[in-house]
Design an enzyme around this catalytic site. Structure first.
Site, PDB file in Angstrom:
ATOM      1  CB  SER A  90       9.118 -59.740  20.586  1.00  0.00           C
ATOM      2  OG  SER A  90      10.447 -59.903  20.149  1.00  0.00           O
ATOM      3  CB  SER A  91      12.236 -54.772  21.335  1.00  0.00           C
ATOM      4  OG  SER A  91      12.824 -55.556  22.328  1.00  0.00           O
TER       5      SER A  91
ATOM      6  CE  LYS B 161     -10.068 -76.246  15.601  1.00  0.00           C
ATOM      7  NZ  LYS B 161      -8.654 -76.193  15.409  1.00  0.00           N
TER       8      LYS B 161
ATOM      9  CB  SER C  63      -7.313 -87.329  16.478  1.00  0.00           C
ATOM     10  OG  SER C  63      -6.849 -86.838  15.248  1.00  0.00           O
TER      11      SER C  63
ATOM     12  N   GLY D 284      -6.813 -73.362   8.691  1.00  0.00           N
ATOM     13  CA  GLY D 284      -7.026 -74.765   8.313  1.00  0.00           C
ATOM     14  C   GLY D 284      -8.287 -74.807   7.461  1.00  0.00           C
TER      15      GLY D 284
ATOM     16  N   GLY E 297     -10.608 -72.507   7.951  1.00  0.00           N
ATOM     17  CA  GLY E 297     -11.020 -71.112   7.821  1.00  0.00           C
ATOM     18  C   GLY E 297     -11.992 -70.606   8.871  1.00  0.00           C
TER      19      GLY E 297
ATOM     20  CD  GLU F 169      -4.620 -73.043   3.210  1.00  0.00           C
ATOM     21  OE1 GLU F 169      -4.283 -72.684   2.080  1.00  0.00           O
ATOM     22  OE2 GLU F 169      -5.483 -73.907   3.421  1.00  0.00           O
TER      23      GLU F 169
ATOM     24  N   GLY G  21      -0.606 -77.870   2.310  1.00  0.00           N
ATOM     25  CA  GLY G  21      -2.065 -77.979   2.425  1.00  0.00           C
ATOM     26  C   GLY G  21      -2.670 -76.636   2.089  1.00  0.00           C
TER      27      GLY G  21
ATOM     28  CG  ASP H  81      -7.543 -76.476   1.530  1.00  0.00           C
ATOM     29  OD1 ASP H  81      -6.564 -76.787   2.243  1.00  0.00           O
ATOM     30  OD2 ASP H  81      -8.622 -76.089   1.991  1.00  0.00           O
TER      31      ASP H  81
ATOM     32  CE  LYS I 152      13.471 -66.365  26.642  1.00  0.00           C
ATOM     33  NZ  LYS I 152      14.624 -66.965  25.908  1.00  0.00           N
TER      34      LYS I 152
ATOM     35  CB  SER J  12      -4.016 -70.716  16.310  1.00  0.00           C
ATOM     36  OG  SER J  12      -3.088 -71.571  15.690  1.00  0.00           O
TER      37      SER J  12
ATOM     38  CG  ASN K 137      -2.669 -78.320  23.071  1.00  0.00           C
ATOM     39  OD1 ASN K 137      -2.195 -78.046  24.178  1.00  0.00           O
ATOM     40  ND2 ASN K 137      -3.923 -78.079  22.768  1.00  0.00           N
TER      41      ASN K 137
HETATM   42  C1  LIG Z   1      -7.902 -75.938  14.353  1.00  0.00           C
HETATM   43  C2  LIG Z   1      -6.664 -75.153  14.441  1.00  0.00           C
HETATM   44  C3  LIG Z   1      -6.295 -74.231  13.441  1.00  0.00           C
HETATM   45  C4  LIG Z   1      -7.115 -74.030  12.178  1.00  0.00           C
HETATM   46  O1  LIG Z   1      -8.361 -73.473  12.474  1.00  0.00           O
HETATM   47  P1  LIG Z   1      -9.515 -73.425  11.369  1.00  0.00           P
HETATM   48  O2  LIG Z   1     -10.636 -72.742  12.028  1.00  0.00           O
HETATM   49  O3  LIG Z   1      -9.815 -74.831  10.970  1.00  0.00           O
HETATM   50  O4  LIG Z   1      -8.957 -72.663  10.210  1.00  0.00           O
HETATM   51  C5  LIG Z   1      -5.161 -73.476  13.616  1.00  0.00           C
HETATM   52  N1  LIG Z   1      -4.377 -73.631  14.711  1.00  0.00           N
HETATM   53  C6  LIG Z   1      -4.688 -74.511  15.692  1.00  0.00           C
HETATM   54  C7  LIG Z   1      -3.777 -74.621  16.852  1.00  0.00           C
HETATM   55  C8  LIG Z   1      -5.837 -75.302  15.589  1.00  0.00           C
HETATM   56  O5  LIG Z   1      -6.138 -76.170  16.564  1.00  0.00           O
END
Ligand SMILES: *Cc1c(COP(=O)(O)O)cnc(C)c1O
Length: 327
Positions: free
Chosen positions: A35-36, A60, A85, A186, A188, A211, A215, A217, A280, A311, A314
């Site tokens: 993205s410019s 995942k 979940s 999350g 890692g 992170e 959260g 940690d 978008k 990542s 949803n």
């Molecule tokens: C699970 C998840 C994360 C975190 O991933 P980890 O491997 O637990 O660090 C980040 N983004 C999305 C969209 C996820 O579903």
């Protein structure tokens, strides 16, 4: 727990490369966006690896498919169990369907009905439990034992980590060496897998995990070198509400990751809407962690080539729209 620098690491780049071969033709090779506007705003050259366009809407799928495809024929026949979940449940359900492995997903009975339905829609058996009465892990362990199911954890497993690392492998192979790689974090799994790939394919690249502040940690574990935890962190980044890293991801993060950053929930929302309006792209709060560190200037990236893992995508758009109206 302290990471022991002398014990062998549980995942290598060869494992990531082998995972990529297994995933070839099964996972989407997700697009890389630029993205410019982002580049003008940050002074960086940013490359977004869009795992929101991955199968089931998040990276995942990579780890779940890589793990399920390495089960023994007997394990495949008996089936697998995952407790989640969120995206991991759908990833295991989908990978199970593709590989002919029966998935059992353990979810709290008060999980959002859309999630229960979506997981059943992928062909999984959903077993619900009362989270006020029983401990999820103990419940799952007992069920897995009774039925002889292999438990597939969401991040703390070498095959899961290796699968997640294929996202960064694809990104670097496509755009070339990077100065920085920003990764949502999350437990890692994604971060350690991607940092392993970056270390092999772009040795000068600094891998940075991001992170939520609420959260943090992994930030604290990274700074202290001792495993830290968070109890039910109240962040909108639901994929990063993990309690702590595990014995697989902790040493990998300590070895391969160069730094950790955190972002606040309001910052996350702001960049989520920004990605929505300007690029978008529908990105879930957790999926926007790494992009937020760049967009909010959590570090100076001027003149640098920066890879950013988006990542997942949803997110309940009705919820997101309400947040937008409130902000
Ligand atoms: C699970 C998840 C994360 C975190 O991933 P980890 O491997 O637990 O660090 C980040 N983004 C999305 C969209 C996820 O579903």
């Amino acid at each position: 727990m302290k990471a022991n620098p002398n014990s062998p690491l549980p995942v290598s780049y060869e494992d990531v490369a082998a995972a990529a071969a297994r995933l070839s033709g099964q996972a989407h090779r997700t697009p890389v966006m630029t993205s410019s506007t982002v580049n003008a705003r940050t002074g960086a050259s940013a490359f977004f690896k869009c795992e929101n366009f991955q199968r089931m809407g998040a990276f995942k799928f990579r780890g779940a498919y890589n793990a399920l495809s390495q089960l023994t024929p007997q394990e495949k026949k008996r089936g697998v169990l995952a407790y989640s979940s969120g995206n991991h449940a759908q990833a295991v359900a989908l990978a199970g369907r593709m590989l002919g492995v029966k998935p059992v997903i353990v979810m709290p009975m008060d999980a959002p009905p859309v999630k229960l339905e979506a997981t059943r829609g992928y062909g999984a058996e959903v077993v619900v439990y009362d989270k006020h009465k029983v401990d999820r892990e103990a419940f799952s362990r007992q069920l897995a034992e009774e039925r002889g199911l292999a438990v597939i954890p969401p991040f703390n497993h070498p095959h899961v980590v290796a699968g997640q690392g294929t996202a960064a492998k694809e990104l670097i192979e496509e755009v070339g060496p990077l100065d920085f790689l920003l990764v949502c974090c999350g437990g890692g799994g994604l971060l350690s897998g991607c940092a392993i790939a970056a270390d092999a394919l772009s040795p000068e690249c600094k891998s940075i995990g991001v992170e939520p502040e609420l959260g943090d940690d992994v930030v604290r574990s990274f700074r202290t070198g001792t495993l830290q935890s968070c109890h039910n962190p109240d962040t909108i980044a639901d994929g990063a509400r993990t309690h702590s890293m595990g014995d697989v991801t902790f040493p990998l993060v300590m070895h391969y990751v160069d730094d950790m950053l955190s972002v606040s929930d309001p910052e996350l929302l702001k960049s989520m809407f920004w990605l929505w309006e300007r690029m978008k792209m529908v990105v879930e709060p957790t999926g926007a962690l790494a992009a937020t560190a760049l967009l909010e200037g959590k570090r100076d990236f001027k003149g640098a080539r920066v890879g950013v893992i988006i990542s997942g995508g949803n997110v309940d758009l009705r919820w997101a729209a309400q947040q937008m109206l409130k902000s």
